[in-house]
Design a protein around this motif. Structure first.
Motif, PDB file in Angstrom:
ATOM      1  N   SER A   1       0.843  -1.192   0.000  1.00  0.00           N
ATOM      2  CA  SER A   1       0.000   0.000   0.000  1.00  0.00           C
ATOM      3  C   SER A   1       0.877   1.239   0.000  1.00  0.00           C
ATOM      4  N   ARG A   2       0.332   2.331  -0.511  1.00  0.00           N
ATOM      5  CA  ARG A   2       1.014   3.614  -0.374  1.00  0.00           C
ATOM      6  C   ARG A   2       0.917   4.059   1.080  1.00  0.00           C
ATOM      7  N   SER A   3       1.982   4.668   1.567  1.00  0.00           N
ATOM      8  CA  SER A   3       2.017   5.133   2.952  1.00  0.00           C
ATOM      9  C   SER A   3       2.332   6.618   2.981  1.00  0.00           C
ATOM     10  N   ALA A   4       1.698   7.332   3.896  1.00  0.00           N
ATOM     11  CA  ALA A   4       1.998   8.758   4.064  1.00  0.00           C
ATOM     12  C   ALA A   4       3.382   8.960   4.647  1.00  0.00           C
TER      13      ALA A   4
ATOM     14  N   PRO B   1      11.203   5.520  -2.293  1.00  0.00           N
ATOM     15  CA  PRO B   1      10.182   5.599  -1.244  1.00  0.00           C
ATOM     16  C   PRO B   1      10.509   6.632  -0.158  1.00  0.00           C
ATOM     17  N   TYR B   2      11.600   7.370  -0.323  1.00  0.00           N
ATOM     18  CA  TYR B   2      11.990   8.351   0.684  1.00  0.00           C
ATOM     19  C   TYR B   2      11.687   9.779   0.234  1.00  0.00           C
ATOM     20  N   GLU B   3      11.130   9.903  -0.957  1.00  0.00           N
ATOM     21  CA  GLU B   3      10.705  11.217  -1.439  1.00  0.00           C
ATOM     22  C   GLU B   3       9.192  11.165  -1.629  1.00  0.00           C
ATOM     23  N   GLY B   4       8.492  11.809  -0.764  1.00  0.00           N
ATOM     24  CA  GLY B   4       7.032  11.751  -0.812  1.00  0.00           C
ATOM     25  C   GLY B   4       6.516  10.520  -0.111  1.00  0.00           C
ATOM     26  N   GLN B   5       5.628   9.783  -0.784  1.00  0.00           N
ATOM     27  CA  GLN B   5       5.009   8.631  -0.152  1.00  0.00           C
ATOM     28  C   GLN B   5       5.957   7.431  -0.089  1.00  0.00           C
ATOM     29  N   GLY B   6       5.791   6.632   0.951  1.00  0.00           N
ATOM     30  CA  GLY B   6       6.539   5.390   1.078  1.00  0.00           C
ATOM     31  C   GLY B   6       5.649   4.197   0.798  1.00  0.00           C
ATOM     32  N   PHE B   7       6.104   3.044   1.250  1.00  0.00           N
ATOM     33  CA  PHE B   7       5.355   1.809   1.042  1.00  0.00           C
ATOM     34  C   PHE B   7       5.140   1.094   2.372  1.00  0.00           C
ATOM     35  N   ASP B   8       3.937   0.566   2.562  1.00  0.00           N
ATOM     36  CA  ASP B   8       3.651  -0.411   3.603  1.00  0.00           C
ATOM     37  C   ASP B   8       3.598  -1.784   2.923  1.00  0.00           C
ATOM     38  N   VAL B   9       4.390  -2.717   3.424  1.00  0.00           N
ATOM     39  CA  VAL B   9       4.446  -4.059   2.834  1.00  0.00           C
ATOM     40  C   VAL B   9       4.050  -5.074   3.896  1.00  0.00           C
ATOM     41  N   VAL B  10       2.966  -5.778   3.658  1.00  0.00           N
ATOM     42  CA  VAL B  10       2.537  -6.846   4.567  1.00  0.00           C
ATOM     43  C   VAL B  10       2.837  -8.178   3.890  1.00  0.00           C
ATOM     44  N   VAL B  11       3.721  -8.964   4.523  1.00  0.00           N
ATOM     45  CA  VAL B  11       4.076 -10.292   4.002  1.00  0.00           C
ATOM     46  C   VAL B  11       3.252 -11.330   4.751  1.00  0.00           C
ATOM     47  N   SER B  12       2.544 -12.167   4.030  1.00  0.00           N
ATOM     48  CA  SER B  12       1.748 -13.217   4.660  1.00  0.00           C
ATOM     49  C   SER B  12       1.941 -14.525   3.903  1.00  0.00           C
ATOM     50  N   VAL B  13       1.596 -15.622   4.577  1.00  0.00           N
ATOM     51  CA  VAL B  13       1.775 -16.951   3.988  1.00  0.00           C
ATOM     52  C   VAL B  13       0.573 -17.813   4.362  1.00  0.00           C
TER      53      VAL B  13
END
Length: 436
Positions: free
Chosen positions: A138-141, A188-200
């Motif tokens: 997801s995009r992150s603020a 990802p350090y200029e403006g929006q970053g990323f949220d990464v959820v890893v699932s299995v």
């Protein structure tokens, strides 16, 4: 923006948990560092005959960390481009790039994409082979790459793993791989970053076939891998788990390290030492030498080896890496033990010609020499373990116990084993021999 302010901003943590996240976040730039190569312990490679099946070279596979990274990049690319991906090309720490097939890539909403890469372990017998490594991006603020664990990824509950307690069991190298892969998509350090959820999916079920719970990793598998590559029938993953178990013992200040060769001997050891935390027991397999070296490195001063005649025979003869492709039971050594404790010339010759360590054990038992010969064997093992520790710069109080193949009852032990058992609130009575 000042340099210090920029660094602080990059390390800020999001205040909310993304959908599906169960632990985290953690930052890739704050993860445990990948192992330094020159600190790796040396072990012999498997011979060529162990790397081929039906005259064909066995296929390499890919780690859970590599597959999670490929899924994360595919989802991030879809999010940025608006186009689902069917392939994902990533950098591997082994020093090359690899393109992964993407099983599924979907948009969950305008700010979230999800991708799945199915783990192919090649010809390695891996419990996570076929696992669906899933990354929800997801995009992150908040700038940066924020990594979370989702369903099926274990949560760290004990120290000693180099990971944050309460965080996801995603090791340092996979975190760095995910960061590098997402930096290839957009900064990802200029403006929006990323949220990464890893699932299995099914990860909790898979974890029941690992030692994760004993190490304090609950609720799922670990996302691992220092090279991105799984080498067929490689012993590296087992060896790494042995070293990790010793690290956890050290971090928890446990009183003793008990090495066993597998699940059955471990049951015998736990029965003998019921007062010890289960985290003190390590199924060491063939990597006794590496475990002893790690005990020295971590300052663990007490070690007991519990095993059956075959492995003990190898250790007693001085072999610290006991894989069957690298060492055989030296029946000549067992014959020397037989002679040393007063065995008849006929028995000594029979033991020299024995087919296996178990065969020698049965010959000793039939001749009434099992206790004395077994004790001598255990004394040799304890002395060799102590000598191996001293060779690597440490003083370790060592002991060895031989258990029966069928009953798992202790049948022989080194001279000071009783003290180890007593100090550990173990069942000292089980080391008393009947006088009947």
């Amino acid at each position: 923006m000042a340099e210090g302010q920029g660094a602080a901003r990059r390390r800020s943590l999001p205040s909310r948990l993304p959908s599906r996240a169960t632990s985290g976040p953690v930052h890739a730039d704050r993860a445990s560092r990948p192992p330094v190569k020159d600190r790796d312990l040396v072990e012999p490679d498997l011979p060529r005959t162990a790397k081929a099946r039906d005259a064909k070279k066995l296929r390499e596979g890919f780690t859970t960390g590599a597959c999670a990274t490929a899924a994360a990049k595919a989802a991030a690319l879809a999010l940025v481009s608006g186009v689902p991906r069917t392939l994902s090309d990533i950098w591997l720490p082994a020093g090359r790039r690899h393109q992964f097939a993407v099983e599924r890539c979907d948009f969950l909403d305008e700010d979230t994409a999800e991708a799945v890469v199915v783990k192919d372990a090649g010809d390695d017998p891996d419990v996570t082979n076929g696992a669906h490594l899933t990354a929800t991006v997801s995009r992150s603020a908040d700038p940066g790459v924020h990594i979370y664990g989702g369903p099926g990824v274990g949560q760290v509950t004990r120290p000693g793993l180099g990971l944050e307690i309460g965080g996801p069991a995603i090791n340092g190298t996979p975190r760095q791989m995910i960061r590098i892969a997402l930096e290839e998509v957009v900064n990802p350090y200029e403006g929006q970053g990323f949220d990464v959820v890893v699932s299995v999916p099914e990860g909790e079920r898979m974890a029941k076939r690992t030692t994760n719970a004993r190490l304090g990793i609950l609720g799922g598998i670990s996302v691992l891998g220092t090279t991105g590559i799984v080498r067929p029938f490689s012993t590296a993953s087992w060896r790494a788990s042995v070293l990790q178990a010793v690290d956890v013992m050290s971090a928890r200040n446990m009183p003793s390290c008990v090495l066993t060769t597998g699940g059955r001997t471990e049951r015998g050891a736990m029965r003998l030492l019921p007062g010890l935390d289960e985290g003190c027991f390590v199924e060491v397999g063939d990597f006794t030498g590496a475990a002893v070296e790690r005990c020295v490195e971590k300052g663990l001063g007490r070690l007991m080896f519990v095993g059956m005649a075959g492995k003990l025979a190898k250790l007693g003869s001085g072999v610290m890496m006991t894989h069957y492709t690298r060492s055989r039971v030296d029946t000549g050594y067992l014959s020397e033990v037989t002679s040393r404790v007063g065995g008849s010339p006929e028995l000594t010759d029979e033991v020299a010609a024995a087919n296996t360590g178990r065969h020698a054990y049965e010959l000793w038992k039939a001749d009434g020499l099992l206790e004395t010969a077994g004790d001598a064997l255990c004394d040799d093992v304890a002395a060799n373990l102590a000598g191996w520790a001293k060779h690597h710069g440490g003083d370790v109080d060592t002991a060895a116990v031989m258990v029966d193949f069928d009953s798992l009852e202790p049948v022989a032990w080194s001279a000071r084993a009783w003290r180890h058992v007593g100090d550990a609130d173990g069942d000292y009575g089980r080391l008393r021999r009947s006088t009947a």
